[in-house]
Scaffold this motif. Structure first.
Motif, PDB file in Angstrom:
ATOM      1  N   HIS A  55       6.367  16.013  -1.244  1.00  0.00           N
ATOM      2  CA  HIS A  55       6.431  17.437  -0.897  1.00  0.00           C
ATOM      3  C   HIS A  55       5.192  17.803  -0.093  1.00  0.00           C
ATOM      4  O   HIS A  55       4.209  17.053  -0.071  1.00  0.00           O
ATOM      5  CB  HIS A  55       6.495  18.290  -2.173  1.00  0.00           C
ATOM      6  CG  HIS A  55       5.398  17.932  -3.147  1.00  0.00           C
ATOM      7  ND1 HIS A  55       4.107  18.407  -3.038  1.00  0.00           N
ATOM      8  CD2 HIS A  55       5.401  17.115  -4.226  1.00  0.00           C
ATOM      9  CE1 HIS A  55       3.353  17.899  -4.007  1.00  0.00           C
ATOM     10  NE2 HIS A  55       4.129  17.114  -4.762  1.00  0.00           N
ATOM     11  N   TRP A  56       5.260  18.947   0.523  1.00  0.00           N
ATOM     12  CA  TRP A  56       4.079  19.427   1.251  1.00  0.00           C
ATOM     13  C   TRP A  56       2.973  19.784   0.264  1.00  0.00           C
ATOM     14  O   TRP A  56       3.229  20.330  -0.789  1.00  0.00           O
ATOM     15  CB  TRP A  56       4.442  20.685   2.053  1.00  0.00           C
ATOM     16  CG  TRP A  56       5.308  20.393   3.230  1.00  0.00           C
ATOM     17  CD1 TRP A  56       6.671  20.358   3.252  1.00  0.00           C
ATOM     18  CD2 TRP A  56       4.870  20.076   4.551  1.00  0.00           C
ATOM     19  NE1 TRP A  56       7.122  20.056   4.510  1.00  0.00           N
ATOM     20  CE2 TRP A  56       6.033  19.871   5.343  1.00  0.00           C
ATOM     21  CE3 TRP A  56       3.619  19.947   5.155  1.00  0.00           C
ATOM     22  CZ2 TRP A  56       5.969  19.542   6.689  1.00  0.00           C
ATOM     23  CZ3 TRP A  56       3.574  19.618   6.495  1.00  0.00           C
ATOM     24  CH2 TRP A  56       4.729  19.423   7.243  1.00  0.00           C
TER      25      TRP A  56
ATOM     26  N   GLN B  22       5.432  12.904   3.471  1.00  0.00           N
ATOM     27  CA  GLN B  22       5.234  11.458   3.620  1.00  0.00           C
ATOM     28  C   GLN B  22       3.773  11.062   3.401  1.00  0.00           C
ATOM     29  O   GLN B  22       3.429   9.886   3.529  1.00  0.00           O
ATOM     30  CB  GLN B  22       5.654  11.001   5.027  1.00  0.00           C
ATOM     31  CG  GLN B  22       7.150  11.057   5.290  1.00  0.00           C
ATOM     32  CD  GLN B  22       7.631  12.485   5.478  1.00  0.00           C
ATOM     33  OE1 GLN B  22       6.929  13.286   6.118  1.00  0.00           O
ATOM     34  NE2 GLN B  22       8.776  12.828   4.925  1.00  0.00           N
TER      35      GLN B  22
ATOM     36  N   ALA C  48       9.586  23.910   3.500  1.00  0.00           N
ATOM     37  CA  ALA C  48       9.118  23.272   2.266  1.00  0.00           C
ATOM     38  C   ALA C  48      10.052  23.599   1.136  1.00  0.00           C
ATOM     39  O   ALA C  48      10.616  24.686   1.064  1.00  0.00           O
ATOM     40  CB  ALA C  48       7.722  23.782   1.937  1.00  0.00           C
TER      41      ALA C  48
ATOM     42  N   ALA D 141       8.631  21.543  10.808  1.00  0.00           N
ATOM     43  CA  ALA D 141       9.137  20.258  10.324  1.00  0.00           C
ATOM     44  C   ALA D 141      10.312  20.409   9.380  1.00  0.00           C
ATOM     45  O   ALA D 141      10.763  19.438   8.806  1.00  0.00           O
ATOM     46  CB  ALA D 141       8.009  19.507   9.633  1.00  0.00           C
TER      47      ALA D 141
ATOM     48  N   ASN E 245       1.927  16.309   4.658  1.00  0.00           N
ATOM     49  CA  ASN E 245       3.384  16.417   4.639  1.00  0.00           C
ATOM     50  C   ASN E 245       3.962  15.531   3.525  1.00  0.00           C
ATOM     51  O   ASN E 245       3.227  14.776   2.886  1.00  0.00           O
ATOM     52  CB  ASN E 245       3.967  16.077   6.015  1.00  0.00           C
ATOM     53  CG  ASN E 245       3.854  14.598   6.365  1.00  0.00           C
ATOM     54  OD1 ASN E 245       3.537  13.759   5.518  1.00  0.00           O
ATOM     55  ND2 ASN E 245       4.119  14.287   7.622  1.00  0.00           N
TER      56      ASN E 245
ATOM     57  N   ARG F 119       3.494  24.991  10.894  1.00  0.00           N
ATOM     58  CA  ARG F 119       3.728  23.547  10.962  1.00  0.00           C
ATOM     59  C   ARG F 119       4.769  23.106   9.941  1.00  0.00           C
ATOM     60  O   ARG F 119       5.576  22.227  10.198  1.00  0.00           O
ATOM     61  CB  ARG F 119       2.415  22.789  10.738  1.00  0.00           C
ATOM     62  CG  ARG F 119       1.513  22.869  11.960  1.00  0.00           C
ATOM     63  CD  ARG F 119       0.207  22.119  11.746  1.00  0.00           C
ATOM     64  NE  ARG F 119      -0.465  21.893  13.015  1.00  0.00           N
ATOM     65  CZ  ARG F 119      -1.261  22.782  13.596  1.00  0.00           C
ATOM     66  NH1 ARG F 119      -1.475  23.958  13.041  1.00  0.00           N
ATOM     67  NH2 ARG F 119      -1.834  22.499  14.762  1.00  0.00           N
ATOM     68  N   ILE F 120       4.730  23.729   8.786  1.00  0.00           N
ATOM     69  CA  ILE F 120       5.723  23.377   7.761  1.00  0.00           C
ATOM     70  C   ILE F 120       7.115  23.748   8.260  1.00  0.00           C
ATOM     71  O   ILE F 120       8.061  22.962   8.170  1.00  0.00           O
ATOM     72  CB  ILE F 120       5.417  24.100   6.430  1.00  0.00           C
ATOM     73  CG1 ILE F 120       4.059  23.654   5.887  1.00  0.00           C
ATOM     74  CG2 ILE F 120       6.520  23.831   5.427  1.00  0.00           C
ATOM     75  CD1 ILE F 120       3.657  24.361   4.616  1.00  0.00           C
TER      76      ILE F 120
ATOM     77  N   VAL G 107      -1.430  16.515   8.433  1.00  0.00           N
ATOM     78  CA  VAL G 107      -0.837  17.160   9.600  1.00  0.00           C
ATOM     79  C   VAL G 107      -1.828  18.121  10.263  1.00  0.00           C
ATOM     80  O   VAL G 107      -1.778  18.363  11.457  1.00  0.00           O
ATOM     81  CB  VAL G 107       0.448  17.895   9.162  1.00  0.00           C
ATOM     82  CG1 VAL G 107       0.905  18.866  10.210  1.00  0.00           C
ATOM     83  CG2 VAL G 107       1.523  16.886   8.848  1.00  0.00           C
TER      84      VAL G 107
END
Lengths: 652, 205, 159
Positions: free
Chosen positions: B83-84, B167, B197, B194, B165, B190-191, B171
């Motif tokens: 998760h973020w 992964q 969240a 992508a 992020n 940014r979230i 970021v």
């Protein structure tokens, strides 16, 4: 109430500077004698009001008038009187005021010597100086007035940065600024010469004493700064290629080129346009320096608080003044060329390469200092440049320069060549090798790669400089002030080179944790740590250590390093204890209490470091001798400028 | 005798002759170039103190540090996976962290991105007191008393915050205080870019 | 991030570093980090900490800075050296975390070629310009060897 007086005084000074510029430049242009005569009067008025403003500010500091923001930011009632006065130049606003005041002092000096210049030329010089004064005064009033008030008035001030509470700080900025700003006179002379389009080189003769004076003051200022950093910061370092240091060094390098170029121009009418360009460049570098340290461009321990608004203003000022002068150069300089010649081996040739190498050295320093910004502009990423770049890069042009000096000083003008001096050159070189190599290799031992080179060069320069004067004394000839000055200055340079060589190559530093009674060896010297105790000063408390130094059993000195905590700002300052000596310095600094009664200490041995500053001061002294030893000449009986287009065959 | 004599053959700065007039314009040209450099420097000067981090775009450094809560699990990369997350480096001695605290509490309340705290150059007692006084926005807090983990993250000042992020890749890095505007403009943007969240699984902290 | 480096460049870099280091003559900030086991390691440690910037201070090296962060980073350098890393590896380690800004010595790569090449390039230009001026002036003096020298300046110059 009194404080506002200072503000109005600045406004009046600014108006008078404008008048000085107006009358000084338009008077000659329109051939109005009364206007030309008004320029010096306006200049005097500007000086008076500038001095008044400075006086008002000093009064505010002495009287602890914390309603003045600048005083509240930089002073404190517990601050000793001496430092309350020197706090005047402790931050941006006051230091700009100092700049302006020093500029008005130089202007007064020009006014005092005005009768030795043709009327029109002198008026023009004052006119250009007036433009500079006006610009700085406008800048001060618009963005950085030291007289702005603070409401509500604080009970006490923030006090002066402890690093600045030091006698050297009283002297360093004023002397440095006297040098920096002094080049404005050379700048003004160059502009006046270009405005008039003079085809003779008399302006070079007039310009030289001013240039040498400014150069000498700048040399002193830089030496003072280096010495101050050394004992104030206590790390044993005297030059760190910090951007602000570099910014004072560059005008000095180009100024050195200028004063050598002036000699050629004065003597043979050569390099006229080059000399003009150098005069413009030297002062431009001073202005650039002023810009850089105030505009948030640099990352440095020295820089003033950043303010981009001020940066924009100074940049605009740079564009107008420097851009204007360079445009004038592009228009006028082509007509001011000479057609004299000289041979490959001649004094002119050596001085030409002297200039080229000095300018290269300054360019290298400029490149390194602005490298982060250059890289940013060219999208080459972030870059950081420090001593590991500057030191080797600087030596690339400077080592050949030093060698050229030792040889070229014997060269004759025009076709004179060096054939008469072949033996002298070899003898002096041999002596340099005989003295320098053993000194570097044996006496001090374990030299770094370039140390023997430095040692030989230093001695060779000193010996070469002495040849001609000694020869003339033997032949019972008189020694002119210029010759004496030149000799002394070159000897100073040689001494300076020796100091740098040995301190760079043979210093010893040790970091040790010591308990009372323990001994650490630094070279031949035994440093014994005795202990610490608490002491207090006028505005600080401190821990004071005692270190006894002996050598081969004999007591050399007792050192007392301190760690001070200042009441008002709460900052901690390490004060190194230094045992100075002509042949070596010994230093001890306190680190931290590492527990169990032990303290960490930094101990250093610095051979011949005093020669660095002594050499610099002797260089400056040489300059002063050259200027003040001159026989007074009568008022200018030279013809006024010959206008462009008229006939002149010879360069004289 | 009446002709003004032109200058001697003057060498141009570069190879190739031609009119020697332009060498007098060269200084003006060089000055213009210098001005550009200075102007660029001036424009960038507010950012002078902020060094771009080379870690952006790379996997977050491996770390495992003791939990502030004694007896708790060590705080490590496991907390970031899937998760973020926001990794926030702070200290009870840091004044700006105090200013930032409100924003962090707000982020916690929004619930989308958990905050993992690294307590830098601090003692557990001071850190606990601080959090008790001001509130605890952190899902977990780890201790870094000797600064080694901070060095691994390229930290040189407090507060600093990293957006990670799902992964585990860094970021974005923010040096200095996160304000609500910065949170929206730099982090949330940014979230969202992508894909948004999802709330993380609830964990003890 | 590891770029292959010819050994000559490294030697030059080390020499330049040492010269630069000693030119400045800076001492260590009083360092609480324990000394390294061998003199050679200690020397490398000294050299590295002078070459690395303290990220929190204005323009000070790790060696000279007194702030906590500098002490911790010196400790890091110490540990990395003990682990057997080369100087370049230590630098790369820190650069990968802090960026090239941490180096006082700009890396010698093609991107910085303009900076490192500047002294030599300027010397070449300068010598070329000087040569051309001398050639031109020498031709003039051959054409007019009897042109009188200026007598109005100080007597000294008539040598």
């Amino acid at each position: 109430m009194v404080v506002e007086l200072g503000h109005y005084a600045l406004i009046l000074a600014m108006l008078l500077a404008a008048a000085q510029a107006f009358f000084g430049l338009l008077g000659p242009a329109l051939s109005r004698d009364r206007w030309m005569a008004a320029a010096p009067s306006a200049a005097c008025g500007q000086f008076v009001f500038t001095a008044l403003a400075v006086g008002v500010l000093i009064h505010a500091f002495i009287g602890n008038d914390f309603s003045v923001r600048y005083v509240a930011d930089n002073s404190n009632s517990a601050l000793p009187l001496f430092y309350r006065v020197t706090a005047l130049w402790g931050a941006h606003e006051g230091s700009i005021l100092l700049w302006i005041f020093v500029l008005s002092l130089w202007t007064m000096a020009v006014v005092a010597r005005l009768r030795y210049l043709p009327t029109e030329f002198g008026a023009r010089v004052l006119g250009v100086l007036g433009i500079l004064s006006f610009g700085f005064l406008l800048f001060t009033l618009a963005t950085s007035s030291p007289f702005s008030r603070l409401f509500p008035t604080p009970a006490d001030g923030a006090s002066l940065n402890p690093l600045l509470q030091d006698p050297a700080f009283a002297v360093h900025p004023p002397v440095l600024y006297t040098g920096y700003v002094g080049f404005s006179v050379s700048f003004a002379f160059a502009c006046a010469a270009m405005i008039e389009g003079r085809r003779d080189q008399l302006w070079a003769r007039w310009m030289r004493p001013w240039t040498v004076m400014a150069w000498a003051f700048l040399a002193c200022g830089i030496a003072l700064g280096s010495w101050w950093a050394y004992y104030e910061l206590g790390w044993g370092g005297y030059w760190s290629w910090d951007p602000v240091e570099n910014v004072s060094f560059m005008p000095w390098l180009v100024g050195t080129a200028l004063l050598h170029s002036l000699i050629v121009t004065e003597k043979r009418g050569l390099f006229k346009s080059w000399t003009l360009l150098l005069a413009l460049a030297t002062f431009s570098l001073s202005l650039l320096g002023t810009f850089i340290v105030r505009a948030g461009l640099l990352i440095s321990v020295h820089s003033f608080a950043a303010d981009p608004t001020r940066g924009i203003f100074i940049l605009a000022f740079l564009v107008i003044v420097v851009g204007g002068a360079l445009t004038l150069y592009a228009l006028r300089a082509p007509r001011m060329q000479s057609n004299a010649g000289f041979d490959l081996i001649s004094r002119e040739s050596f001085l030409l390469f002297n200039n080229i190498l000095l300018v290269i050295a300054a360019a290298v320093v400029l490149a390194g200092t602005l490298a982060p910004d250059i890289a940013g502009a060219l999208h080459l990423g972030t870059l950081s440049v420090g001593a590991p770049y500057f030191a080797p890069s600087f030596m690339v042009p400077v080592l050949p320069l030093l060698a050229l000096l030792a040889v070229g000083i014997h060269a004759r003008w025009k076709r004179g060549g060096l054939s008469h001096a072949k033996r002298v050159i070899l003898t002096t070189l041999l002596c340099g090798l005989v003295i320098g190599l053993p000194l570097s290799l044996a006496v001090y031992g374990h030299p770094m790669p370039l140390a023997p080179v430095g040692a030989v060069l230093g001695i060779w320069i000193v010996l070469s400089s002495l040849v001609d004067p000694i020869d003339r004394i033997r032949r019972r000839l008189t020694l002119s002030a210029s010759l004496v000055g030149m000799t002394v200055a070159h000897i100073g340079l040689g001494i300076f080179v020796l100091g740098i060589t040995f301190v760079s190559s043979n210093s010893i530093e040790r970091d040790v944790a010591m308990k009372p009674g323990q001994v650490a060896m630094v070279g031949d010297y035994a440093f014994r740590y005795e202990g610490v105790r608490d002491v207090s000063g006028p505005n600080f408390t401190a821990v004071r250590g005692t270190v006894t130094v002996t050598r081969h059993g004999q007591l050399i000195t007792v050192l007392h390093p301190e760690k001070r905590r200042f009441y008002v700002q709460g900052t901690v300052q390490t004060t190194a204890a230094i045992a100075p000596g002509l042949h070596r310095d010994l230093l001890a600094s306190l680190g931290d209490n590492v527990g169990a009664g032990a303290w960490s200490l930094r101990l250093q041995y610095r051979p011949l470091i005093r020669l660095v500053w002594i050499g610099g001061v002797i260089m400056a002294l040489g300059g002063m001798l050259a200027v003040f030893g001159r026989r007074q000449r009568g008022p200018a009986t030279v013809p006024d400028a010959i206008p462009i287009g008229a006939a002149r065959r010879t360069p004289a | 005798m009446n002709q003004p004599i032109e200058g001697a053959p003057t060498p141009p700065q570069e190879a190739g002759t031609g009119s020697s007039r332009w060498r007098f314009v060269l200084p003006l040209g060089l000055f213009a170039a210098l001005l550009i450099v200075l102007f660029v420097g001036l424009v960038h000067s507010p950012e002078k103190n902020i060094i771009p981090s080379p870690l952006v775009g790379k996997a977050a450094p491996q770390f495992s540090i003791p939990n502030l809560v004694s007896g708790g699990e060590p705080v490590s990369n496991a907390a970031l996976r899937g998760h973020w997350s926001l990794v926030n480096v702070w200290g009870s001695w840091c004044a700006t962290c105090r200013d930032e605290h409100q924003t962090l509490l707000m982020i916690k309340q929004q619930g989308a991105v958990p905050i993992i705290g690294i307590d830098w150059n601090d003692t557990p007692a001071n850190a606990s007191n601080w959090l008790q006084q001001l509130g605890n926005p952190y899902q977990q807090v780890g201790e870094d008393p000797n600064g080694r983990v901070a060095i691994d993250w390229g930290v040189y000042a407090a507060p600093e915050s990293f957006l990670i992020n799902p992964q585990g890749v860094i970021v974005y890095k923010e040096v200095g205080e996160i304000t609500p505007e910065i949170w929206r403009e730099q982090f949330l943007s940014r979230i969202d870019a992508a894909g948004g969240a999802s709330p993380p699984p609830a964990t003890g902290g | 991030m590891h770029s292959p480096r010819p050994s000559q460049l490294r030697a030059l870099a080390s020499a330049a570093l040492l010269i630069g280091l000693l030119w400045v003559g800076r001492a260590l900030a009083v360092d609480a980090t324990p000394p390294l086991p061998t003199a050679q390691l200690q020397q490398r440690y000294l050299a590295l900490t002078h070459e690395l910037r303290c990220m929190q201070c204005q323009d000070e090296s790790l060696a000279d800075s007194e702030v906590d962060l500098a002490g911790q980073m010196r400790g890091e350098v110490h540990d990395l050296l003990l682990r057997g890393m080369t100087d370049q590896q230590v630098k790369d380690y820190l650069v990968s975390r802090y960026g090239e800004f941490i180096l006082f010595k700009p890396p010698m790569n093609w991107r910085n070629a303009w900076l490192w090449g500047a002294p030599v390039l300027l010397m070449l230009i300068g010598l070329l310009v000087g040569w051309r001026i001398v050639v031109g002036r020498r031709r003039l003096v051959d054409e007019d060897p009897d042109e009188p020298l200026d007598d109005t300046v100080d007597e000294h110059w008539q040598s």
